[in-house]
Design a protein around this motif. Structure first.
Motif, short mmCIF file in Angstrom:
data_model
loop_
_atom_site.label_atom_id
_atom_site.label_comp_id
_atom_site.label_asym_id
_atom_site.label_seq_id
_atom_site.Cartn_x
_atom_site.Cartn_y
_atom_site.Cartn_z
N GLY A 86 -25.67 5.93 7.78
CA GLY A 86 -26.56 6.37 6.71
C GLY A 86 -27.99 5.89 6.90
O GLY A 86 -28.40 5.47 7.99
N HIS A 87 -28.72 5.96 5.81
CA HIS A 87 -30.14 5.59 5.79
C HIS A 87 -30.34 4.19 6.36
O HIS A 87 -29.62 3.24 6.03
N VAL A 98 -31.71 9.37 4.52
CA VAL A 98 -30.72 9.17 3.47
C VAL A 98 -29.67 10.28 3.53
O VAL A 98 -30.00 11.46 3.71
N ILE A 99 -28.40 9.91 3.38
CA ILE A 99 -27.30 10.87 3.28
C ILE A 99 -26.87 10.90 1.81
O ILE A 99 -26.18 9.99 1.34
N PHE A 107 -17.65 5.52 3.29
CA PHE A 107 -19.08 5.77 3.14
C PHE A 107 -19.34 6.95 2.20
O PHE A 107 -20.26 6.90 1.37
N ASN A 112 -22.32 6.03 -3.49
CA ASN A 112 -22.60 4.96 -2.54
C ASN A 112 -24.01 4.44 -2.83
O ASN A 112 -24.60 4.78 -3.86
N THR A 127 -27.44 5.65 -4.49
CA THR A 127 -28.18 6.50 -3.56
C THR A 127 -29.01 7.57 -4.26
O THR A 127 -30.19 7.77 -3.92
N GLN A 142 -28.01 1.91 4.09
CA GLN A 142 -27.13 2.66 3.19
C GLN A 142 -25.68 2.43 3.60
O GLN A 142 -25.35 2.44 4.79
N SER A 143 -24.82 2.23 2.62
CA SER A 143 -23.41 2.06 2.88
C SER A 143 -22.63 2.55 1.67
O SER A 143 -23.21 3.06 0.71
#
Length: 238
Positions: A86-87, A98-99, A107, A112, A127, A142-143
């Motif tokens: 991710g991010h 970012v996702i 994830f 998240n 997020t 990001q996680s």
């Protein structure tokens, strides 16, 4: 007389606080929690040195601007090539976007979140809120999933959940003046792990890092976990 004047000046020059790690027992499970003050402690993310992926705590210790590494742990999921899933932002440079959408695995189990680090704060932010607010983060990872969101456990966590692993993650205060990084020393469910952040540490927001790759470097406890090479890592350096 001169000695009396000099000693207080030396005392005032010492750091007000530093990262501290301790083993904690909660509801029959063992955890290690490392508390960081982002104002005092130099908290950073680590992934690469030039074109080479660092991959280990020892590699961080070998960086030219690092004289000591009192704390570190893995900090977010990564692909087989150890690129962030991710991010990811390091020292102001965005490596991965970012996702925001749901996806497979832990994830993608929304919501998240993102750990956002500045020179004076560390905050876990859900997020979609992160995308909306667009905070300026010096470092970000990001996680997922979120463990605690505004004081509530992730809605998918069940008290009788059967998935149990050694797990690690981070919780932060609402204003970002304290971050607590935690690794379980026993296998725990998501519900147990998230409850430790909310009910014992009283963290309003907490983020899961991993459960199959969970490692801690805490030399004050005589601990530095080893194993396969890692992707993103977080640490306090001197």
């Amino acid at each position: 007389m001169r000695l009396t004047l000099v000693l207080p000046l030396i005392w005032l020059a010492l750091p007000a606080a530093a990262v501290t790690c301790e083993d904690v027992s909660y509801l029959g499970k063992s955890y290690t929690a490392c508390t960081v003050d982002p104002v005092v402690d130099d908290l950073r993310l680590f992934h690469k040195n030039g074109d080479s992926i660092l991959g280990s705590f020892r590699a961080i210790e070998g960086l030219p601007d690092v004289t000591a590494l009192p704390f570190a742990m893995n900090a977010g999921m990564y692909h087989a090539d150890r690129a962030p899933v991710g991010h990811y932002v390091e020292n102001g440079v965005e490596v991965m976007r970012v996702i925001p959408n749901a996806g497979p695995g832990n994830f993608g189990l929304l919501p998240n979140g993102v750990l956002c680090i500045t020179d004076t704060s560390a905050r876990v932010i859900e997020t979609l809120r992160y995308v909306e607010d667009a905070p300026v983060c010096r470092d970000a990872t990001q996680s997922g999933p979120m463990l605690v969101i505004d004081g509530a456990l992730h809605p998918r966590f069940l008290p009788d959940g059967t998935s149990r692993f050694l797990r690690n993650g981070v919780g932060t205060t609402a204003n970002g003046d304290r971050a607590v990084f935690v690794i379980s020393n026993d296998v725990v469910s998501f519900h147990e792990f998230a409850s430790f952040f909310r009910d014992h540490l009283q963290m309003p927001d907490a983020l899961y890092f991993d459960g199959k790759v969970s490692r801690l470097h805490a030399p004050a406890l005589g601990r530095s976990d080893f194993g396969a090479q890692m992707g993103p890592m977080v640490g306090v350096v001197e």
